[in-house]
Design a protein around this motif. Structure first.
Motif, PDB file in Angstrom:
ATOM      1  N   ASN A 165      24.123  35.477  21.172  1.00 46.58           N
ATOM      2  CA  ASN A 165      24.219  35.150  19.741  1.00 46.58           C
ATOM      3  C   ASN A 165      25.516  34.461  19.356  1.00 46.58           C
ATOM      4  N   GLY A 166      26.182  33.836  20.336  1.00 49.41           N
ATOM      5  CA  GLY A 166      27.346  33.022  20.014  1.00 49.41           C
ATOM      6  C   GLY A 166      28.583  33.793  19.621  1.00 49.41           C
ATOM      7  N   HIS A 167      28.649  35.091  19.948  1.00 52.66           N
ATOM      8  CA  HIS A 167      29.837  35.870  19.595  1.00 52.66           C
ATOM      9  C   HIS A 167      31.090  35.311  20.276  1.00 52.66           C
ATOM     10  N   VAL A 168      30.985  35.024  21.569  1.00 50.90           N
ATOM     11  CA  VAL A 168      32.133  34.539  22.338  1.00 50.90           C
ATOM     12  C   VAL A 168      31.791  33.169  22.911  1.00 50.90           C
ATOM     13  N   PRO A 169      32.479  32.099  22.492  1.00 47.67           N
ATOM     14  CA  PRO A 169      32.188  30.764  23.014  1.00 47.67           C
ATOM     15  C   PRO A 169      32.622  30.606  24.466  1.00 47.67           C
ATOM     16  N   ALA A 170      32.091  29.554  25.119  1.00 45.92           N
ATOM     17  CA  ALA A 170      32.325  29.350  26.546  1.00 45.92           C
ATOM     18  C   ALA A 170      33.810  29.189  26.870  1.00 45.92           C
ATOM     19  N   ASP A 171      34.537  28.456  26.026  1.00 46.43           N
ATOM     20  CA  ASP A 171      35.955  28.240  26.341  1.00 46.43           C
ATOM     21  C   ASP A 171      36.751  29.535  26.248  1.00 46.43           C
ATOM     22  N   ALA A 172      36.364  30.409  25.340  1.00 45.71           N
ATOM     23  CA  ALA A 172      37.045  31.699  25.240  1.00 45.71           C
ATOM     24  C   ALA A 172      36.749  32.565  26.451  1.00 45.71           C
ATOM     25  N   LEU A 173      35.511  32.543  26.899  1.00 53.48           N
ATOM     26  CA  LEU A 173      35.138  33.337  28.073  1.00 53.48           C
ATOM     27  C   LEU A 173      35.919  32.899  29.300  1.00 53.48           C
ATOM     28  N   SER A 174      36.088  31.588  29.478  1.00 48.88           N
ATOM     29  CA  SER A 174      36.784  31.107  30.674  1.00 48.88           C
ATOM     30  C   SER A 174      38.248  31.518  30.674  1.00 48.88           C
ATOM     31  N   VAL A 175      38.877  31.528  29.501  1.00 53.57           N
ATOM     32  CA  VAL A 175      40.284  31.946  29.412  1.00 53.57           C
ATOM     33  C   VAL A 175      40.444  33.380  29.895  1.00 53.57           C
ATOM     34  N   VAL A 176      39.542  34.255  29.442  1.00 52.29           N
ATOM     35  CA  VAL A 176      39.642  35.663  29.802  1.00 52.29           C
ATOM     36  C   VAL A 176      39.201  35.892  31.244  1.00 52.29           C
ATOM     37  N   TYR A 177      38.132  35.228  31.663  1.00 51.70           N
ATOM     38  CA  TYR A 177      37.651  35.332  33.047  1.00 51.70           C
ATOM     39  C   TYR A 177      38.776  35.000  34.030  1.00 51.70           C
ATOM     40  N   ASN A 178      39.569  34.005  33.689  1.00 46.62           N
ATOM     41  CA  ASN A 178      40.624  33.560  34.601  1.00 46.62           C
ATOM     42  C   ASN A 178      41.792  34.541  34.698  1.00 46.62           C
ATOM     43  N   GLN A 179      41.792  35.578  33.855  1.00 49.99           N
ATOM     44  CA  GLN A 179      42.813  36.617  33.964  1.00 49.99           C
ATOM     45  C   GLN A 179      42.482  37.631  35.053  1.00 49.99           C
ATOM     46  N   ILE A 180      41.270  37.574  35.589  1.00 46.57           N
ATOM     47  CA  ILE A 180      40.842  38.546  36.584  1.00 46.57           C
ATOM     48  C   ILE A 180      41.219  38.071  37.982  1.00 46.57           C
ATOM     49  N   ALA A 181      41.660  38.996  38.822  1.00 39.56           N
ATOM     50  CA  ALA A 181      42.078  38.645  40.186  1.00 39.56           C
ATOM     51  C   ALA A 181      40.891  38.137  40.999  1.00 39.56           C
ATOM     52  N   PRO A 182      41.144  37.257  41.982  1.00 38.81           N
ATOM     53  CA  PRO A 182      40.068  36.828  42.884  1.00 38.81           C
ATOM     54  C   PRO A 182      39.402  38.039  43.532  1.00 38.81           C
ATOM     55  N   ASP A 183      38.101  37.971  43.660  1.00 37.37           N
ATOM     56  CA  ASP A 183      37.255  39.055  44.199  1.00 37.37           C
ATOM     57  C   ASP A 183      37.125  40.219  43.232  1.00 37.37           C
ATOM     58  N   GLY A 184      37.668  40.067  42.010  1.00 33.48           N
ATOM     59  CA  GLY A 184      37.483  41.104  41.005  1.00 33.48           C
ATOM     60  C   GLY A 184      36.032  41.177  40.553  1.00 33.48           C
TER      61      GLY A 184
END
Length: 249
Positions: A165-184
């Motif tokens: 339902n458009g709560h979190v846009p794609a660019d916002a998701l990528s910013v947060v996703y990239n805070q996670i360590a590799p293999d997280g």
């Protein structure tokens, strides 16, 4: 469930029949008054202690238990312990997901949401569950917030009921996703109709990283009922659990 000073009334089926999700509403009775609120009027809902939790209970919401249990199960089956989990809770809301994780034994949880009232509700209702809770536009995080997140060494990201339902846009998701360590580990859920939609408005078309195995490796896809609509129809979701392989560029 906690003692509260309000009553929730779900509208008559005929009044609520086939309403779109963003138009679903309920009646809040409190202090002798009755007012109409939409389910997604989060600023208003979060200001009333435990209103969101009681509303989700009334609609038999399952997502906070399904998604958290699947994440813990996959993490531990891969050889980790619950105590090893360092979780970033994206779209954290009033803290229901974090409280569920804490009840499963997770010790390190940080929340992030765009709504200040969400952070206030989480602190009020579940003190001590979050080690920290950041408020801000996820697509435009301040450098201070980015630095604070990057220092945590997150090995898990959970995003419960915030990607439909458009709560979190794609660019916002990528910013947060990239805070996670590799293999997280990454855990999120979306409505089944959104997940299966193969047009340009579908989730996988809007978020192509989810099918790119160089970025994200799907480990489990679990269909389940998220909750009931206010007219009694089941709202079907899928929970997706996977491993981060690289950043979203």
């Amino acid at each position: 469930m906690q003692n509260v000073d309000f009553e929730i009334q779900i509208p008559e089926i005929e009044s609520a029949r086939n309403l779109p999700i963003h138009e679903e509403y309920f009646w809040l009775i409190q202090n002798g008054t009755k007012r109409k609120l939409r389910l997604h009027d989060y600023v208003d809902v979060y200001q009333i202690p435990y209103l969101y939790e009681h509303l989700m209970e009334k609609l038999d919401s399952q997502s906070h238990t399904v998604l958290t249990s699947l994440l813990v199960e996959q993490f531990t089956q891969a050889g980790g312990t619950v105590e090893d989990m360092v979780v970033l809770d994206m779209g954290a809301g009033s803290g229901l997901v974090a409280k569920t994780l804490a009840d499963l034994g997770v010790k390190s949880i940080v929340g992030i949401d765009i709504i200040p009232q969400a952070a206030e509700a989480a602190q009020r209702q579940y003190p001590g569950v979050y080690e920290d809770y950041h408020v801000g536009d996820l697509a435009n995080l301040t450098e201070t917030t980015k630095e604070a997140l990057s220092r945590r060494g997150f090995n898990c990201l959970i995003c419960c009921s915030a990607l439909s339902n458009g709560h979190v846009p794609a660019d916002a998701l990528s910013v947060v996703y990239n805070q996670i360590a590799p293999d997280g580990w990454i855990a999120f859920n979306v409505a089944q109709y959104f997940w299966k939609d193969d047009t340009e408005t579908g989730f996988q078309q809007q978020h192509p990283w989810v099918t790119d195995t160089n970025i994200f490796e799907v480990v489990q896809i679990q269909p389940y009922r998220h909750r009931f609509y206010t007219d009694g129809r089941p709202l079907e979701y899928v929970a997706i659990i996977g491993r981060k392989r690289s950043n979203i560029l």
